[in-house]
Every structure is written in structure tokens, then in C-alpha cells.
Design an enzyme around this catalytic site. Structure first.
Site, PDB file in Angstrom:
ATOM      1  N   GLY A 108       5.668  20.733 -11.235  1.00 37.15           N
ATOM      2  CA  GLY A 108       5.737  20.143 -10.323  1.00 37.15           C
ATOM      3  C   GLY A 108       7.274  19.687  -9.569  1.00 37.15           C
ATOM      4  N   ASP A 112       7.514  13.383  -6.237  1.00 43.97           N
ATOM      5  CA  ASP A 112       8.594  13.861  -5.310  1.00 43.97           C
ATOM      6  C   ASP A 112       9.539  15.177  -5.775  1.00 43.97           C
ATOM      7  OD1 ASP A 112       9.951  12.774  -7.585  1.00 43.97           O
ATOM      8  OD2 ASP A 112      10.949  10.909  -6.647  1.00 43.97           O
ATOM      9  N   ASP A 115      -0.600  21.123 -21.590  1.00 46.80           N
ATOM     10  CA  ASP A 115       0.444  22.035 -20.713  1.00 46.80           C
ATOM     11  C   ASP A 115       1.683  21.781 -21.250  1.00 46.80           C
ATOM     12  OD1 ASP A 115      -0.749  19.193 -20.242  1.00 46.80           O
ATOM     13  OD2 ASP A 115       1.082  19.089 -18.865  1.00 46.80           O
ATOM     14  N   ASN A 116       2.050  20.865 -22.393  1.00 45.59           N
ATOM     15  CA  ASN A 116       3.421  20.716 -22.777  1.00 45.59           C
ATOM     16  C   ASN A 116       3.583  21.448 -24.165  1.00 45.59           C
ATOM     17  OD1 ASN A 116       4.112  18.962 -20.774  1.00 45.59           O
ATOM     18  ND2 ASN A 116       3.404  17.086 -21.799  1.00 45.59           N
TER      19      ASN A 116
HETATM   20  P1  AMP Z   1       4.619  15.649 -17.735  1.00 43.70           P
HETATM   21  O1  AMP Z   1       3.806  14.602 -18.266  1.00 43.70           O
HETATM   22  O2  AMP Z   1       6.035  15.466 -17.538  1.00 43.70           O
HETATM   23  O3  AMP Z   1       4.639  17.010 -18.616  1.00 43.70           O
HETATM   24  O4  AMP Z   1       4.082  15.928 -16.230  1.00 43.70           O
HETATM   25  C1  AMP Z   1       2.907  16.248 -15.933  1.00 43.70           C
HETATM   26  C2  AMP Z   1       2.744  17.055 -14.687  1.00 43.70           C
HETATM   27  O5  AMP Z   1       3.402  16.121 -13.796  1.00 43.70           O
HETATM   28  C3  AMP Z   1       3.767  18.411 -14.678  1.00 43.70           C
HETATM   29  O6  AMP Z   1       2.850  19.325 -13.843  1.00 43.70           O
HETATM   30  C4  AMP Z   1       4.688  17.946 -13.843  1.00 43.70           C
HETATM   31  O7  AMP Z   1       5.515  18.981 -13.469  1.00 43.70           O
HETATM   32  C5  AMP Z   1       4.358  16.692 -12.862  1.00 43.70           C
HETATM   33  N1  AMP Z   1       5.448  16.138 -12.601  1.00 43.70           N
HETATM   34  C6  AMP Z   1       6.099  14.836 -13.358  1.00 43.70           C
HETATM   35  N2  AMP Z   1       7.003  14.278 -12.724  1.00 43.70           N
HETATM   36  C7  AMP Z   1       7.073  14.829 -11.559  1.00 43.70           C
HETATM   37  C8  AMP Z   1       7.711  14.403 -10.209  1.00 43.70           C
HETATM   38  N3  AMP Z   1       8.490  13.749 -10.378  1.00 43.70           N
HETATM   39  N4  AMP Z   1       7.619  15.349  -9.200  1.00 43.70           N
HETATM   40  C9  AMP Z   1       6.741  16.279  -9.246  1.00 43.70           C
HETATM   41  N5  AMP Z   1       5.807  16.602 -10.299  1.00 43.70           N
HETATM   42  C10 AMP Z   1       5.979  16.153 -11.505  1.00 43.70           C
HETATM   43 MG    MG Z   2       4.935  18.618 -18.835  1.00 45.14          MG
END
Ligand code: AMP
Ligand code: MG
Length: 488
Positions: free
Chosen positions: A95, A129, A256-257
Site C-alpha cells: 500500500g 495515503d 502478510d508480514n
Molecule cells: P502493516 O500492518 O504495516 O503490515 O500494513 C497492512 C497493510 O496496510 C499493508 O498492505 C500496507 O501496505 C498497508 N498500509 C499500511 N499503512 C499504509 C499507508 N499509510 N498507506 C497505504 N497503505 C498502508
Molecule cells: Mg505489512
């Protein structure tokens, strides 16, 4: 001077492109306003064959901040899905990260994806964003290098940028970019994505890509998919055993992580234990403690089960089960060996289990600082008192110390040699939350020197760093109050 950007290639992603962009979307970067280079990682630059002075060049700042006008860069964002907190979350994807190319460091096996994290929205941003704020970017930058310094498989970070781009979180913060570098950014959730969409041919294409790219020796093997999965089981077991041994709590072990090559990936609300508390939950949003410190080994297996399910079109059930069955013994073997070595034993013996378990119990009930305890244990023979002083229950410690002393006496190595060995395994420096916070607070005032200092120290955490002695002691009282959430 040619910049390393000119060396970027797209060999493997081009193969995907031929399959109709199923696995990713072409994206455009949204550049940062007035970017500044907060820190660049000379150590990694050199490993990648990049002249470290290159990173200080103004053109590099432009490129790293997403201004690709003059370069022939065609960034992509990868799609993936995942189980978040045990629940199927459907499509996620990069994202706010875009891969700008692959960098070869010579032989075919050393191909690195170069990613910019925070370079603007992608088709997978959903309502967010596409930005990363300075605070979370400093944490990722420092922690990836800290983990590498500890000898734990991880994605790396080449540089960190700040900017005047305003990003809205609980308050207005500045937009930042981390340049993330990894030999794979493919996640368990990448496979799950296609499995649950009933696209077995896409699962196969992804597995073929991973094998060709990361395990070329297996390309012609009949059981290549099994080997890829088994490798993932074993690497994940080792990685999590190492996390446990240094007191690292990842915080968001969603599928996903989790990386298909067994790297630590996606540094969010992670934390290193201060006092030893197996129930520690570093993620403020994890109200049920699913990803608590002590749960990490079993969550690793849960996640591998989810990956196994998504590989059923490629690998027989029996083979998947036999690979999964290797997880627990592999984890235990690594964990026991590392813990035995940490307390100065040359080799783990079955009788050592109670010695290690009793120690962990004592550390817990006495609220002893995890990293400091192991670092100081090397002086056991010269200055037992300094270790004893870390415990409230002195009798408990004495009883353990008696057994420990007897066990040490069974060994033939000298105290000096044991001390030396232990200091190679028990870090003097880990990235405690309060340290990351100190670097963030200074950086917000425009002072990036703490980031630089911590980078240097954490890249060689077993060495003495007199200039950073302030970070070797107990955390300040306010450290307990720090809370870290996913808000990034
Ligand atoms: P995370 O919890 O950081 O692994 O994020 C989960 C999902 O949310 C992933 O697909 C990230 O790419 C997306 N994501 C987290 N923060 C943002 C952001 N600020 N803008 C766009 N996508 C985000
Ligand atoms: Mg992630």
C-alpha cells in the site's frame, strides 16, 4: 559518475509482466517535498557494491525521494492477501511500498529488490495515503540494521529520508521514505492471495519465480516446491528461535508480514524486552495478546500452516505435513543451543533444560533486565555479586548459581575464553523502545545525530561503544509507559 540506479534491472518482474500483471501493478511514485537524507547505510552500500559517497549526491536524494523523471525507472507494487490476527483479511498488498528494480551484486543468487517505502499511494493503499512518517521510518531503518547486526535474517535498509511533505496521523507529521532492500519481498500472504482466488496457475508461477530467483539450485528438482516450503519452515523456525533469544517481539505476525525466505520483515510496533516478561505485548492494538512474546513460536507454526494450505495445489498433503512436523524440533534445537551458548555452555545437553528454564523463571519473577543480565553473566566467575544484585530473590539466585557453577566446572575452556564467547552472543546494545524514541525526538528537532550514532552501535551490538555507554544501562523509568501502535 554512474549511479546505482543505472544498474537496476527488472529481469524477474518482467517474467511476471508477461503473465499480465497478475502479481503486481505498475505504479508512479509521488515524490516528497524538499527531501533531506537523514542517514545512509555505508555498510550495506558496500555490500551491494554501491560507492557510499554516491548516496550523498543530490541526484540520489531526488531519486530516492521518488523523483524518477530522468531515470528509466518503472516501479511496481506487489499484491498479496493475508490472515490478520488470525482472521482472513482478503486483499492487502504494497500500500505504500514500491519496488523500483533489482540490483545484482555479481552472481545470480545475489539479486536484491530495491524498494521505497512511503513513496505514495498504490492500487493497494485502500483508503490510506501511501506515506510513512519519520517516526515509524526511523524505527524500521534502525531495527532492520539492528537485527542484521544480531545475525538474524532480515530485510535491510539502505537509507532514510525526511521531507516537508505533511502527513496526517493523530497529528501532522513529516513524510519519510526508507529504502528497503531484500532478496525477496514475497510473503506467505502472496501465495494465499492466489490460492483463495482459485488461481492455482498463479500460485505455481509465484513459486517458480521464488525458486528461480532465490533457490536456482532447485529449479530442476522434482520436489522443488516441497524444498521451497521445507526451507521456509526451517528458516522461520530458526528466525523465531533467534528472536526469542534476543528478546525481540515482532508485534504483528500476520501472514502478510512473513517472508517466504524467512527474513524478519515489516517493522511496525516491534519491541525488545527490557525486563524479562514472556507475556509482553508490544503492539498497543493487540488487545488479546495474540502476538505476545511467548506466543511467537506457536504463531510461527500457525502461519506456516496457513502457507501450507495455500500450497496444496503444488505439494501433496502428506509432504506438507511432514515439512510442518519439522518446525517444532527445529525451533527447539536452535533455541536450546542458542540459550546454552548464551550462558556460556559450549554444547547443549538434555540436563541443561531445567537450568535454562529455571533461569528464565527467575528472570521473570525478579523483573530482571533481559539483555543486561546475559551480557553481565560472562563475569560470573570474577564478580558474581554484580549479577546477584540484579535479583530480589537472592536465595533463588544462589540456588541457581550453584547448579550453574557445577555445570561450568564440567567444561574445560578457560573463564577468559568463555567470557569472550559469551560476549559474541549477548549483545551489549539492542534497540530498546526508549532509544528509538530518543532518536525520533531528536530527529523531529532536525538533529539526526542520534539516528547515526544508533546505526553505528546497533550494526555491531556485541562490541564496546564508549560513545554510546548511556544506551547500555537500564532503561529510564518512563520507558515502561511508551506505547507503540500500528499507526505508521
Ligand atoms: P502493516 O500492518 O504495516 O503490515 O500494513 C497492512 C497493510 O496496510 C499493508 O498492505 C500496507 O501496505 C498497508 N498500509 C499500511 N499503512 C499504509 C499507508 N499509510 N498507506 C497505504 N497503505 C498502508
Ligand atoms: Mg505489512
Amino acid at each position: 559518475m554512474t549511479l546505482f540506479f543505472d544498474r537496476l534491472q527488472h529481469t524477474f518482474f518482467d517474467q511476471f509482466r508477461e503473465q499480465g500483471d497478475l502479481h503486481f501493478s505498475p505504479v508512479l511514485a509521488a515524490r516528497l517535498d524538499n527531501p533531506v537524507m537523514v542517514s545512509s547505510n555505508s555498510l550495506l552500500a558496500e555490500e551491494l557494491g554501491i560507492d557510499p559517497t554516491e548516496l550523498a549526491r543530490p541526484e540520489m536524494l531526488q531519486l530516492m525521494s521518488g523523483n524518477f523523471l530522468t531515470a528509466n525507472i518503472k516501479p511496481i507494487a506487489l499484491v498479496y492477501s493475508g490472515h490478520q490476527f488470525g482472521v482472513w483479511a482478503g486483499q492487502l498488498g504494497d500500500g505504500r511500498a514500491m519496488t523500483i528494480g533489482e540490483l545484482s551484486t555479481g552472481d545470480s543468487q545475489s539479486l536484491w529488490d530495491i524498494q521505497l517505502k512511503g513513496a505514495g499511494p498504490t492500487p493497494y493503499s485502500r483508503f490510506a495515503d501511501g506515506r510513512a512518517v519519520l517516526r515509524s521510518s526511523i524505527r524500521e531503518y534502525l531495527c532492520s540494521e539492528a537485527m542484521h547486526g544480531l545475525g538474524i535474517a532480515t530485510t535491510r535498509a539502505l537509507c532514510l529520508l525526511n521531507s516537508e511533505t505533511q502527513v496526517y496521523r493523530e497529528e501532522i507529521e513529516s513524510g519519510a521514505i526508507v529504502c528497503r532492500v531484500a532478496q525477496s519481498h514475497i510473503r506467505f500472504g502472496s501465495f494465499e492471495h492466489f490460492h483463495y482466488r482459485n488461481q492455482p496457475e498463479a500460485v505455481k508461477a509465484l513459486a517458480d519465480y521464488v525458486i528461480e530467483r532465490n533457490f536456482p539450485a532447485w529449479v530442476d528438482a522434482d520436489n522443488k516446491y516441497y524444498l521451497m516450503f521445507e526451507n521456509c519452515v526451517l528458516k522461520t523456525a530458526k528466525m523465531i528461535a533467534q528472536w526469542q533469544s534476543v528478546g525481540f517481539n515482532h508485534g504483528v505476525m500476520n501472514t502478510d508480514n512473513m517472508s517466504i525466505i524467512g527474513d524478519t520483515i515489516d517493522y511496525g510496533p516491534f519491541g525488545f524486552l527490557d525486563r524479562y516478561d514472556p507475556d509482553h505485548v508490544c503492539n498497543h492494538s493487540d488487545t488479546n495478546g495474540r502476538y505476545s512474546f511467548k506466543n511467537q513460536p506457536s504463531v510461527g507454526l500457525w502461519n506456516l500452516n496457513a502457507l501450507a494450505t495455500s500450497l496444496t495445489s503444488l505439494i501433496d498433503n502428506e509432504d506438507l505435513i511432514s515439512a510442518l512436523k519439522q518446525y517444532e524440533p527445529a525451533f527447539l534445537t536452535h533455541f536450546r543451543n542458542i540459550m546454552a551458548n548464551k550462558i556460556g555452555l559450549e554444547e547443549y545437553q538434555p540436563d541443561d533444560e531445567p537450568l535454562i528454564n529455571q533461569l528464565l523463571e527467575l528472570l521473570q519473577t525478579n523483573n530482571v533486565d533481559y539483555s543486561i543480565f546475559f551480557r553481565t553473566l560472562s563475569v560470573f566467575s570474577d564478580n558474581r555479586q554484580s549479577i546477584r544484585d540484579q535479583f530480589i530473590d537472592r536465595d533463588g539466585f544462589d540456588a541457581w548459581a550453584q547448579k550453574y557453577s557445577e555445570r561450568l566446572n564440567q567444561q574445560t575452556i578457560t573463564d577468559q575464553q568463555r567470557q569472550h564467547n559469551m560476549n559474541q552472543l549477548n549483545p551489549k546494545y539492542v534497540l530498546r523502545n526508549y532509544m528509538a524514541q530518543a532518536a525520533i525526538d531528536a530527529a523531529k528537532q532536525g538533529d539526526y545525530s542520534e539516528v547515526e550514532l544508533m546505526l553505528t552501535v546497533l550494526q555491531s551490538p556485541f562490541k564496546e561503544h564508549p560513545e554510546a555507554e548511556k544506551y547500555a544501562g537500564l532503561p529510564p523509568d518512563w520507558a515502561d509507559q511508551l506505547s507503540v501502535s500500528c499507526s505508521s
